[in-house]
Design an enzyme around this catalytic site. Structure first.
Site, short mmCIF file in Angstrom:
data_model
loop_
_atom_site.label_atom_id
_atom_site.label_comp_id
_atom_site.label_asym_id
_atom_site.label_seq_id
_atom_site.Cartn_x
_atom_site.Cartn_y
_atom_site.Cartn_z
CE1 TYR A 174 -5.99 4.44 -1.79
CE2 TYR A 174 -8.03 4.89 -2.97
CZ TYR A 174 -6.75 5.26 -2.60
OH TYR A 174 -6.22 6.46 -3.03
CE LYS A 182 -5.74 8.47 0.45
NZ LYS A 182 -4.27 8.67 0.57
#
Ligand SMILES: NC(=O)c1ccc[n+]([C@@H]2O[C@H](COP(=O)([O-])OP(=O)(O)OC[C@H]3O[C@@H](n4cnc5c(N)ncnc54)[C@H](O)[C@@H]3O)[C@@H](O)[C@H]2O)c1
Ligand SMILES: CC(C)CCC[C@@H](C)[C@H]1CC[C@H]2[C@@H]3[C@H](O)C=C4C[C@@H](O)CC[C@]4(C)[C@H]3CC[C@]12C
Length: 403
Positions: A196, A200
């Protein structure tokens, strides 16, 4: 300011036009092929906004905020993989709300949604630190999806793109280094091991590098990225999970992380407001804001993750047991590792994705607080909701969830 918002909510109720599950084609929108500039006087009252991920936790607040705080809005396109029923009940006034069920990983679907939009707020993404989705899926949605959005902006002449990044682009890092009252320029060893934060960081870089690219019509694309810390407020699923767990345990939760570990959290209404303001100001201040990152902050107090949650769960009857962690640190590390092992072993049979895993434990155990005024200095951001108002609204929502 919270009061002002309350009044806005009590205003006239005119149902907006909603085209459910509609794919929008460029032809339908009368796209001219020239770069969409907000400076064009003919378009001043005629802005078309696209919010990707507009049906999510933050997306819903951004949609509501745009309807209340963007008087130049003509059409609001809400693009999401899953359309929510609340879209049907929106108080949209004269604004046309177009619901578009689509997938950011599908370039043609993104293109159709972007065509003719003046501003894109891109927040669609997989927010997964629990191992629910594979790292490939997270990369496809968060990185390739963002690439599709950028390319669609370039192709159709959309000039303004606001990306919802995350504090996790910076940290906490895998070494557990504290980030204490840091700002956008604070040096920090950003090490991303989890899919994750990796995704990002990559997506944020794509967005920032796209700043200045020539879009159709010859004008430059102007981009910026907002980095919220952990968001709380109405609709926060993890808060609801903690509340339910507390109720199951006899209205108690047990402290597992030392109270001295501080987290900076931010109220969803203020995050939404910062998105709307950044989108509005990008044109007037493109030289200053283009290619910049901004932490999302407000006046919420710095506290440990659990103590902060108690600000809302306490008034709902849940108490936090222990002034110190009730489980020794080594045992927690062991349990987190056990959960990771079980997740891996059970994966062929079922999805086991508890809140506790080595990554979430590292996050919960590491101080990460932001103290900055960059957004205030660059585009005049001030939180719209005070801490008291944010707290009151969140408590009211938690109480209602089980009501
Ligand atoms: N929640 C937080 O604490 C937090 C903090 C920092 C940044 N963010 C960022 O804010 C954004 C919104 O997060 P959120 O908390 O509202 O999450 P969320 O899961 O509630 O919302 C994300 C939305 O994106 C949609 N989506 C997912 N995959 C999609 C796809 N392939 N195509 C189209 N839509 C898709 C989902 O259906 C959902 O409605 C994310 O980009 C996230 O990384 C969230
Ligand atoms: C020790 C455990 C029982 C407690 C587990 C808490 C854990 C689920 C919490 C702690 C910190 C939370 C993250 C943090 O608030 C910031 C973000 C950034 C954002 O981009 C997505 C959400 C996320 C990762 C929060 C998820 C929940 C976390 C890990």
């Amino acid at each position: 300011m919270g009061q002002e918002e309350e009044q806005a909510e009590g205003g006239r109720c005119v149902t907006g036009r909603l085209a459910p599950s509609r794919q929008v084609s460029s032809g339908q929108l009368g796209h001219t092929g020239t770069g969409c500039s907000m400076a064009d006087p003919a378009q001043t009252q005629e802005l078309v906004y696209l919010v990707t991920g507009g049906c999510g936790f933050l997306g819903e607040h951004v949609v509501q905020m745009l309807l209340r705080r963007e008087p130049r809005l003509r059409e609001l396109r809400v693009f999401d993989l899953h359309l929510s029923p609340w879209l049907e009940k929106l108080d949209a006034g004269p604004v046309r709300v177009t619901a578009i069920q689509g997938d950011v990983t599908q370039a043609h679907e993104v293109e159709a949604a972007v065509a003719g939009a003046h501003v894109v707020i891109h927040m669609a993404g997989l927010v997964d630190v629990f191992g629910r989705a594979s790292s490939e899926t997270i990369h496809m949605v968060n990185v390739e999806g963002t690439r599709n959005v950028i390319e669609a902006c370039v192709r159709w002449g959309t000039r303004f793109l606001v990306y919802t990044s995350s504090m996790e682009v910076v940290g906490p890092n895998t070494k557990g280094h504290p980030f204490y009252r840091g700002n956008e320029d604070t040096p920090y060893e950003a090490v991303h091991a989890h899919p994750y934060p990796c995704s990002k960081a990559l997506a944020e870089r794509l967005v920032l590098e796209a700043n200045g690219r020539e879009v159709r019509g010859g004008l430059p694309l102007v981009t910026c990225a907002l980095r919220p810390t952990g968001i709380y407020g109405e609709g926060h699923q993890i808060m609801r999970d903690f509340y339910r767990q507390g109720l199951r345990l006899g209205s108690r939760l047990f402290r597992v992380v030392p109270a001295s570990v501080e987290h900076g959290r931010v109220y969803v209404g203020n995050v939404a407001w910062m998105h709307v303001l950044a989108a509005q100001e990008l044109e007037r201040r493109e030289g200053l804001m283009g290619g910049q990152v901004y932490f999302c902050y407000d006046s919420s107090p710095y506290k440990s993750y659990e103590d902060f949650n108690m600000e809302f769960l306490g008034p709902c009857g849940v108490r936090l047991v222990g002034t110190r962690p009730v489980v020794p640190s080594w045992l927690l590390v062991l349990l987190a590792a056990l959960n990771a092992l079980l997740q891996w072993l059970l994966r062929p049979l079922l999805l086991y994705a508890p809140l506790l895993n080595p990554y979430t434990l590292a996050m919960a155990k590491t101080t990460f607080t932001v103290s900055t005024t960059k957004a205030q200095q660059h585009f005049g951001y001030e939180p719209l909701f005070s801490w008291e108002e944010s707290r009151r609204r969140t408590i009211r929502w938690v109480q209602a969830t089980e009501g």
